[in-house]
Design a protein around this motif. Structure first.
Motif, PDB file in Angstrom:
ATOM      1  N   MET A  52       0.827  -1.200   0.000  1.00 16.69           N
ATOM      2  CA  MET A  52       0.000   0.000   0.000  1.00 16.69           C
ATOM      3  C   MET A  52       0.867   1.257   0.000  1.00 16.69           C
ATOM      4  O   MET A  52       0.587   2.217  -0.718  1.00 16.69           O
ATOM      5  CB  MET A  52      -0.905   0.015   1.232  1.00 16.69           C
ATOM      6  CG  MET A  52      -2.051  -0.987   1.198  1.00 16.69           C
ATOM      7  SD  MET A  52      -2.943  -1.013   2.781  1.00 16.69           S
ATOM      8  CE  MET A  52      -3.463   0.708   2.886  1.00 16.69           C
ATOM      9  N   MET A  53       1.920   1.203   0.786  1.00 17.15           N
ATOM     10  CA  MET A  53       2.774   2.378   0.927  1.00 17.15           C
ATOM     11  C   MET A  53       3.633   2.609  -0.303  1.00 17.15           C
ATOM     12  O   MET A  53       4.075   3.717  -0.582  1.00 17.15           O
ATOM     13  CB  MET A  53       3.649   2.239   2.174  1.00 17.15           C
ATOM     14  CG  MET A  53       2.834   2.193   3.461  1.00 17.15           C
ATOM     15  SD  MET A  53       3.831   1.931   4.937  1.00 17.15           S
ATOM     16  CE  MET A  53       4.649   3.512   5.053  1.00 17.15           C
ATOM     17  N   GLN A  54       3.872   1.540  -1.089  1.00 19.15           N
ATOM     18  CA  GLN A  54       4.692   1.660  -2.278  1.00 19.15           C
ATOM     19  C   GLN A  54       3.878   2.040  -3.513  1.00 19.15           C
ATOM     20  O   GLN A  54       4.417   2.459  -4.527  1.00 19.15           O
ATOM     21  CB  GLN A  54       5.415   0.339  -2.534  1.00 19.15           C
ATOM     22  CG  GLN A  54       6.476   0.033  -1.480  1.00 19.15           C
ATOM     23  CD  GLN A  54       7.006  -1.379  -1.587  1.00 19.15           C
ATOM     24  OE1 GLN A  54       6.560  -2.142  -2.440  1.00 19.15           O
ATOM     25  NE2 GLN A  54       7.965  -1.708  -0.727  1.00 19.15           N
ATOM     26  N   GLY A  55       2.548   1.853  -3.454  1.00 18.02           N
ATOM     27  CA  GLY A  55       1.701   2.140  -4.617  1.00 18.02           C
ATOM     28  C   GLY A  55       1.720   3.618  -4.963  1.00 18.02           C
ATOM     29  O   GLY A  55       1.631   4.483  -4.099  1.00 18.02           O
ATOM     30  N   ARG A  56       1.841   3.952  -6.247  1.00 16.99           N
ATOM     31  CA  ARG A  56       1.948   5.343  -6.683  1.00 16.99           C
ATOM     32  C   ARG A  56       0.676   6.137  -6.371  1.00 16.99           C
ATOM     33  O   ARG A  56       0.740   7.306  -6.008  1.00 16.99           O
ATOM     34  CB  ARG A  56       2.227   5.385  -8.182  1.00 16.99           C
ATOM     35  CG  ARG A  56       3.580   4.802  -8.558  1.00 16.99           C
ATOM     36  CD  ARG A  56       3.790   4.845 -10.064  1.00 16.99           C
ATOM     37  NE  ARG A  56       5.079   4.264 -10.424  1.00 16.99           N
ATOM     38  CZ  ARG A  56       5.500   4.144 -11.686  1.00 16.99           C
ATOM     39  NH1 ARG A  56       4.722   4.540 -12.691  1.00 16.99           N
ATOM     40  NH2 ARG A  56       6.683   3.612 -11.933  1.00 16.99           N
ATOM     41  N   ASN A  57      -0.472   5.472  -6.547  1.00 19.21           N
ATOM     42  CA  ASN A  57      -1.737   6.178  -6.394  1.00 19.21           C
ATOM     43  C   ASN A  57      -2.044   6.554  -4.951  1.00 19.21           C
ATOM     44  O   ASN A  57      -2.858   7.435  -4.700  1.00 19.21           O
ATOM     45  CB  ASN A  57      -2.891   5.345  -6.943  1.00 19.21           C
ATOM     46  CG  ASN A  57      -2.766   5.132  -8.443  1.00 19.21           C
ATOM     47  OD1 ASN A  57      -2.178   5.961  -9.133  1.00 19.21           O
ATOM     48  ND2 ASN A  57      -3.320   4.021  -8.930  1.00 19.21           N
ATOM     49  N   VAL A  58      -1.434   5.861  -4.029  1.00 26.48           N
ATOM     50  CA  VAL A  58      -1.766   6.129  -2.622  1.00 26.48           C
ATOM     51  C   VAL A  58      -0.598   6.749  -1.865  1.00 26.48           C
ATOM     52  O   VAL A  58      -0.672   6.945  -0.664  1.00 26.48           O
ATOM     53  CB  VAL A  58      -2.189   4.814  -1.917  1.00 26.48           C
ATOM     54  CG1 VAL A  58      -3.440   4.247  -2.555  1.00 26.48           C
ATOM     55  CG2 VAL A  58      -1.063   3.789  -1.954  1.00 26.48           C
ATOM     56  N   ALA A  59       0.465   7.054  -2.579  1.00 24.97           N
ATOM     57  CA  ALA A  59       1.659   7.580  -1.909  1.00 24.97           C
ATOM     58  C   ALA A  59       1.357   8.855  -1.139  1.00 24.97           C
ATOM     59  O   ALA A  59       1.771   9.034   0.008  1.00 24.97           O
ATOM     60  CB  ALA A  59       2.772   7.816  -2.928  1.00 24.97           C
ATOM     61  N   ALA A  60       0.620   9.766  -1.803  1.00 31.13           N
ATOM     62  CA  ALA A  60       0.318  11.046  -1.150  1.00 31.13           C
ATOM     63  C   ALA A  60      -0.543  10.834   0.081  1.00 31.13           C
ATOM     64  O   ALA A  60      -0.311  11.441   1.127  1.00 31.13           O
ATOM     65  CB  ALA A  60      -0.384  11.975  -2.142  1.00 31.13           C
ATOM     66  N   ASN A  61      -1.558   9.969  -0.069  1.00 31.63           N
ATOM     67  CA  ASN A  61      -2.423   9.688   1.077  1.00 31.63           C
ATOM     68  C   ASN A  61      -1.643   9.055   2.220  1.00 31.63           C
ATOM     69  O   ASN A  61      -1.886   9.352   3.391  1.00 31.63           O
ATOM     70  CB  ASN A  61      -3.566   8.758   0.666  1.00 31.63           C
ATOM     71  CG  ASN A  61      -4.598   9.470  -0.185  1.00 31.63           C
ATOM     72  OD1 ASN A  61      -4.700  10.693  -0.140  1.00 31.63           O
ATOM     73  ND2 ASN A  61      -5.345   8.703  -0.970  1.00 31.63           N
ATOM     74  N   MET A  62      -0.721   8.150   1.896  1.00 29.49           N
ATOM     75  CA  MET A  62       0.066   7.497   2.935  1.00 29.49           C
ATOM     76  C   MET A  62       0.967   8.485   3.651  1.00 29.49           C
ATOM     77  O   MET A  62       1.221   8.357   4.843  1.00 29.49           O
ATOM     78  CB  MET A  62       0.888   6.357   2.346  1.00 29.49           C
ATOM     79  CG  MET A  62       0.069   5.134   1.953  1.00 29.49           C
ATOM     80  SD  MET A  62      -1.008   4.531   3.290  1.00 29.49           S
ATOM     81  CE  MET A  62       0.188   4.209   4.568  1.00 29.49           C
ATOM     82  N   ASP A  63       1.435   9.498   2.905  1.00 27.68           N
ATOM     83  CA  ASP A  63       2.237  10.534   3.573  1.00 27.68           C
ATOM     84  C   ASP A  63       1.406  11.247   4.621  1.00 27.68           C
ATOM     85  O   ASP A  63       1.888  11.555   5.715  1.00 27.68           O
ATOM     86  CB  ASP A  63       2.755  11.537   2.535  1.00 27.68           C
ATOM     87  CG  ASP A  63       3.900  10.972   1.713  1.00 27.68           C
ATOM     88  OD1 ASP A  63       4.516   9.984   2.167  1.00 27.68           O
ATOM     89  OD2 ASP A  63       4.177  11.511   0.617  1.00 27.68           O
ATOM     90  N   GLN A  64       0.138  11.492   4.288  1.00 32.42           N
ATOM     91  CA  GLN A  64      -0.752  12.135   5.242  1.00 32.42           C
ATOM     92  C   GLN A  64      -1.010  11.213   6.444  1.00 32.42           C
ATOM     93  O   GLN A  64      -1.018  11.656   7.591  1.00 32.42           O
ATOM     94  CB  GLN A  64      -2.090  12.480   4.578  1.00 32.42           C
ATOM     95  CG  GLN A  64      -2.022  13.667   3.619  1.00 32.42           C
ATOM     96  CD  GLN A  64      -1.618  14.936   4.334  1.00 32.42           C
ATOM     97  OE1 GLN A  64      -0.542  15.498   4.066  1.00 32.42           O
ATOM     98  NE2 GLN A  64      -2.449  15.385   5.263  1.00 32.42           N
ATOM     99  N   VAL A  65      -1.198   9.945   6.139  1.00 32.69           N
ATOM    100  CA  VAL A  65      -1.431   8.979   7.210  1.00 32.69           C
ATOM    101  C   VAL A  65      -0.214   8.899   8.120  1.00 32.69           C
ATOM    102  O   VAL A  65      -0.328   8.868   9.356  1.00 32.69           O
ATOM    103  CB  VAL A  65      -1.767   7.588   6.633  1.00 32.69           C
ATOM    104  CG1 VAL A  65      -1.779   6.535   7.745  1.00 32.69           C
ATOM    105  CG2 VAL A  65      -3.105   7.609   5.927  1.00 32.69           C
TER     106      VAL A  65
END
Length: 312
Positions: free
Chosen positions: A11-24
């Motif tokens: 999940m953390m490596q996926g391009r589409n969710v990278a920004a969201n994971m940074d927020q998380v």
């Protein structure tokens, strides 16, 4: 745990969710427990080791959020804890206080085994034993004190006789035995409670399946044994001599404490019940032999008072 960790990493490596994971992850790093952990181990951690441990930090934070929300977690009954292993951030799971208490209660229940006993024995407590002005009769108080004395002084390697509780219907004999068993369980003492009339029927039925011997062994070897309602039904010679007699002989030889409850006094049990079998044959010598063992294993207390079953 490994599959969860891999999922988080993907999940953390996926391009589409990278920004969201940074927020998380900003939320993760702001968590007081995460901050406390990083501060505690700042000498052992650098930016790279913290970056590599992001998935573990997220796992810790995520599982805590699930627990707080009352949702299903990867390890139900366990709470996550951060730890440092060989310089790497990791998550371990420890039992919650609720799980520890649940296991403890289950352990206590396992220490009290019952055969043909009513369900209420699981709930019986010494605190629930009526000793108010109306029900605190001399016999009930004497029995209560004797039970507490036994519990306080019980030692597996030192013989103490049990009690022979006699009295009319509903004075609390069975309840007190059950409360005693539950209290002994708190001291890690195993007790077996047996409704003897029902056990006698079960023993007769077990002859066909060749299980009589194993059933007797299970009862006679109990660290503490409680035989409830002795004398409630007519007893055959076989039950008296080859079941009850065998159990009592073993327990007398091994000096294992035994409790009894009966509507008969010891004298009445010997002369009116044990001496006369279900065929009407009178055998006083054999009755005296059984009674000798009962008297060795227990001390008689007469419980007087009104029928407490009327209280509901």
């Amino acid at each position: 745990m490994e599959s969860l960790n891999k999922t988080i990493q993907k999940m953390m490596q996926g391009r589409n969710v990278a920004a969201n994971m940074d927020q998380v992850m900003k939320q993760v790093y702001q968590d007081p427990e995460v901050q406390a952990f990083l501060n505690q181990h700042q000498a052992q951690l650098n930016k790279e080791s913290i970056r590599r441990g992001r998935s573990k930090l997220y796992e810790f934070f995520h599982e805590k959020q699930l627990i707080k929300a009352g949702k299903a977690t990867v390890a139900p009954g366990y709470s996550p804890q951060l730890q440092l292993v060989a310089g790497q951030i990791d998550v371990t799971y420890v039992p919650t206080q609720q799980l520890i208490e649940r296991r403890h209660q289950e352990h206590l229940r396992q220490l009290v085994s019952s055969i043909n006993m009513p369900k209420f024995i699981r709930r019986a407590t010494l605190d629930g034993y009526y000793l108010d002005d109306q029900n605190g009769t001399e016999g009930r108080v004497m029995a209560y004190n004797a039970v507490n004395d036994f519990i306080d002084n019980y030692q597996p390697d030192h013989f103490r006789p049990g009690l022979y509780l006699t009295g009319s219907f509903g004075v609390g004999k069975t309840y007190l035995l059950a409360a005693t068993a539950n209290e002994l369980a708190k001291h890690d003492v195993a007790t077996t409670m047996v409704h003897f009339p029902s056990f006698a029927v079960e023993m007769k039925n077990s002859i066909r399946t060749n299980e009589a011997g194993s059933k007797i062994d299970a009862v006679k070897k109990a660290p503490v044994l409680m035989l409830d309602d002795i004398g409630a039904d007519a007893m055959s010679t076989w039950v008296r001599d080859d079941v009850l007699g065998v159990i009592l002989e073993y327990r007398m030889q091994e000096e294992l404490p035994t409790f009894f409850s009966s509507n008969f006094s010891m004298d009445q049990l010997e002369k009116q019940h044990l001496a006369i079998n279900n065929q009407g044959v009178v055998e006083p010598v054999k009755a005296a032999r059984i009674m000798e063992r009962i008297k060795f294993l227990s001390r008689e207390i007469t419980m007087n008072g009104e029928n407490l079953r009327k209280k509901g």
